[in-house]
Write a protein that holds these residues in place. Structure first.
Motif, PDB file in Angstrom:
ATOM      1  N   TRP A 150       0.835  -1.205   0.000  1.00 35.70           N
ATOM      2  CA  TRP A 150       0.000   0.000   0.000  1.00 35.70           C
ATOM      3  C   TRP A 150       0.871   1.257   0.000  1.00 35.70           C
ATOM      4  CZ3 TRP A 150      -5.364  -0.010  -0.202  1.00 35.70           C
ATOM      5  CH2 TRP A 150      -5.998   1.233  -0.044  1.00 35.70           C
ATOM      6  N   ASP A 151       1.950   1.235   0.756  1.00 33.06           N
ATOM      7  CA  ASP A 151       2.862   2.383   0.805  1.00 33.06           C
ATOM      8  C   ASP A 151       3.505   2.626  -0.557  1.00 33.06           C
ATOM      9  OD1 ASP A 151       4.723   4.270   2.506  1.00 33.06           O
ATOM     10  OD2 ASP A 151       6.068   3.017   1.311  1.00 33.06           O
ATOM     11  N   GLN A 152       3.884   1.560  -1.258  1.00 34.26           N
ATOM     12  CA  GLN A 152       4.493   1.725  -2.570  1.00 34.26           C
ATOM     13  C   GLN A 152       3.518   2.290  -3.597  1.00 34.26           C
ATOM     14  OE1 GLN A 152       6.483  -1.843  -3.894  1.00 34.26           O
ATOM     15  NE2 GLN A 152       7.476  -2.172  -1.909  1.00 34.26           N
ATOM     16  N   LEU A 153       2.242   1.987  -3.441  1.00 34.34           N
ATOM     17  CA  LEU A 153       1.248   2.440  -4.416  1.00 34.34           C
ATOM     18  C   LEU A 153       0.671   3.810  -4.080  1.00 34.34           C
ATOM     19  CD1 LEU A 153      -0.679  -0.921  -4.996  1.00 34.34           C
ATOM     20  CD2 LEU A 153       0.988   0.156  -6.509  1.00 34.34           C
ATOM     21  N   PHE A 154       0.557   4.131  -2.794  1.00 37.55           N
ATOM     22  CA  PHE A 154      -0.083   5.382  -2.390  1.00 37.55           C
ATOM     23  C   PHE A 154       0.883   6.393  -1.770  1.00 37.55           C
ATOM     24  CE2 PHE A 154      -3.815   2.692  -2.680  1.00 37.55           C
ATOM     25  CZ  PHE A 154      -4.783   3.558  -3.179  1.00 37.55           C
ATOM     26  N   GLY A 155       2.139   6.001  -1.570  1.00 39.08           N
ATOM     27  CA  GLY A 155       3.085   6.945  -0.998  1.00 39.08           C
ATOM     28  C   GLY A 155       3.095   6.973   0.519  1.00 39.08           C
ATOM     29  N   ARG A 156       2.166   6.299   1.155  1.00 39.82           N
ATOM     30  CA  ARG A 156       2.125   6.160   2.601  1.00 39.82           C
ATOM     31  C   ARG A 156       1.322   4.912   2.940  1.00 39.82           C
ATOM     32  NH1 ARG A 156      -1.224  10.037   6.062  1.00 39.82           N
ATOM     33  NH2 ARG A 156      -1.502   8.102   7.193  1.00 39.82           N
ATOM     34  N   GLY A 157       1.715   4.248   4.018  1.00 38.91           N
ATOM     35  CA  GLY A 157       1.039   3.024   4.392  1.00 38.91           C
ATOM     36  C   GLY A 157      -0.245   3.283   5.160  1.00 38.91           C
ATOM     37  N   ILE A 158      -1.096   2.269   5.254  1.00 33.29           N
ATOM     38  CA  ILE A 158      -2.276   2.364   6.121  1.00 33.29           C
ATOM     39  C   ILE A 158      -1.813   2.593   7.559  1.00 33.29           C
ATOM     40  CG2 ILE A 158      -4.317   1.132   6.954  1.00 33.29           C
ATOM     41  CD1 ILE A 158      -4.398  -0.369   4.330  1.00 33.29           C
TER      42      ILE A 158
END
Length: 320
Positions: free
Chosen positions: A102-110
């Motif tokens: 998720w961090d790699q796709l959105f720039g920050r993790g949940i």
């Protein structure tokens, strides 16, 4: 060291001779990592008051019961540890994997703190979503990262526009609630790969040994040995960044400038900076200069082709 069994049985001498010949076999020199047998295992003791010279109770490796119990049928080695890590009773591994993707796709993790997912970390912004994706990864996707990524990138949340309006910025400045699409800089390797890709130079060659693309002279000057950086030729110069030869004491300078790790220490998360050096790399590094030159030729060729096509159509129309 245990000896070969069966000394009292017929054919032992022949079997022992064959065994010794196998031990003398000089096969591949490729090192293969294996686990030492149990008789070579080191005994570990509790150090009394932290003093390594005063040995206390002998202890053995064990996994935390809070993350799922250990099954007796599992071997007490690395394989058993892998079974425990991926057990359905241990959701921590799946949650950590989902959070990093998720961090790699959105720039920050949940959970923003990738390096720490526990009682001392930041709480998850969407705990139900994290649990849902972790459960799907373990049960429906059979730990397929490709299936997990497909699930995320096909959602309406990911497909949103990344344009940031004043109203959205006021309500969600850090995009914690995903009011817009992801908007962040590519990683060091991806910056170079993207420049080569848009210029048409990126090689699609897969696998094989590492390559040595262009880098400034003098990087590999060292007093320890006489090694030198011999630049690769042909399409090997334009292979993806993952194939670039890395030396911990002399890392590839373009990657380091864009916050890649030097590999001297382990990093749980890369820092992201914006410095003037990064702009200077794109303006002066021969890799980017060559990519820009080839992109210019590519665009000029398309423009000339469209111009000739237009002239042809005008000429054809005038002849009617």
């Amino acid at each position: 060291m245990p000896s070969l069994k069966g000394k009292d049985k017929p054919g032992f001498k022949e079997a022992e001779s064959d065994w010794e010949e196998l031990l003398k076999f000089r096969g591949t020199r490729l090192p293969i990592l294996i686990e030492n047998p149990t008789y070579m295992a080191r005994k570990t003791h509790v150090f009394e008051r932290g003093n390594w010279m005063v040995l206390g109770q002998e202890v053995n490796p064990k996994t935390p019961a809070e993350f799922g119990g250990w099954r007796e049928e599992w071997p007490k080695n690395r394989l058993g540890f892998a079974y425990w890590l991926t057990s359905a009773e241990n959701p921590l591994t799946a949650r950590t994997l989902v959070n990093r993707i998720w961090d790699q796709l959105f720039g920050r993790g949940i959970v923003r703190t990738l390096e720490d997912m526990g009682s001392q970390s930041d709480p998850p912004s969407h705990p139900e979503l994290l649990d849902y994706l972790a459960w799907k990864t373990m049960n429906d996707y059979a730990w397929s990262i490709k299936a997990l990524i497909r699930e995320i990138v096909t959602t309406a949340t990911y497909k949103q526009s990344s344009i940031l309006s004043p109203e959205v910025f006021e309500k969600d400045p850090e995009n914690q609630w995903y009011s817009r699409g992801p908007r962040f800089r590519l990683s060091a390797e991806q910056v170079r790969d993207q420049a080569l890709a848009v210029s048409g130079l990126l090689s699609e060659k897969m696998y094989g040994p590492s390559v040595k693309p262009h880098q400034p002279e003098g990087i590999w000057q060292t007093v320890y040995n006489g090694e030198s950086w011999t630049e690769s030729e042909g399409e090997d110069k334009y292979r993806r960044g993952i194939y670039t030869f890395l030396k911990r004491t002399s890392p590839y300078p373009s990657f380091i400038t864009f916050d890649a790790a030097s590999r001297e220490v382990c990093l749980s998360k890369r820092l992201v900076t914006n410095t003037p050096l990064q702009a200077l790399v794109t303006l002066n590094d021969p890799v980017y200069l060559e990519a820009a030159k080839n992109l210019g030729k590519k665009c000029l060729g398309e423009r000339c082709w469209k111009s000739r096509e237009s002239d042809f159509l005008n000429l054809s129309t005038s002849n009617l």
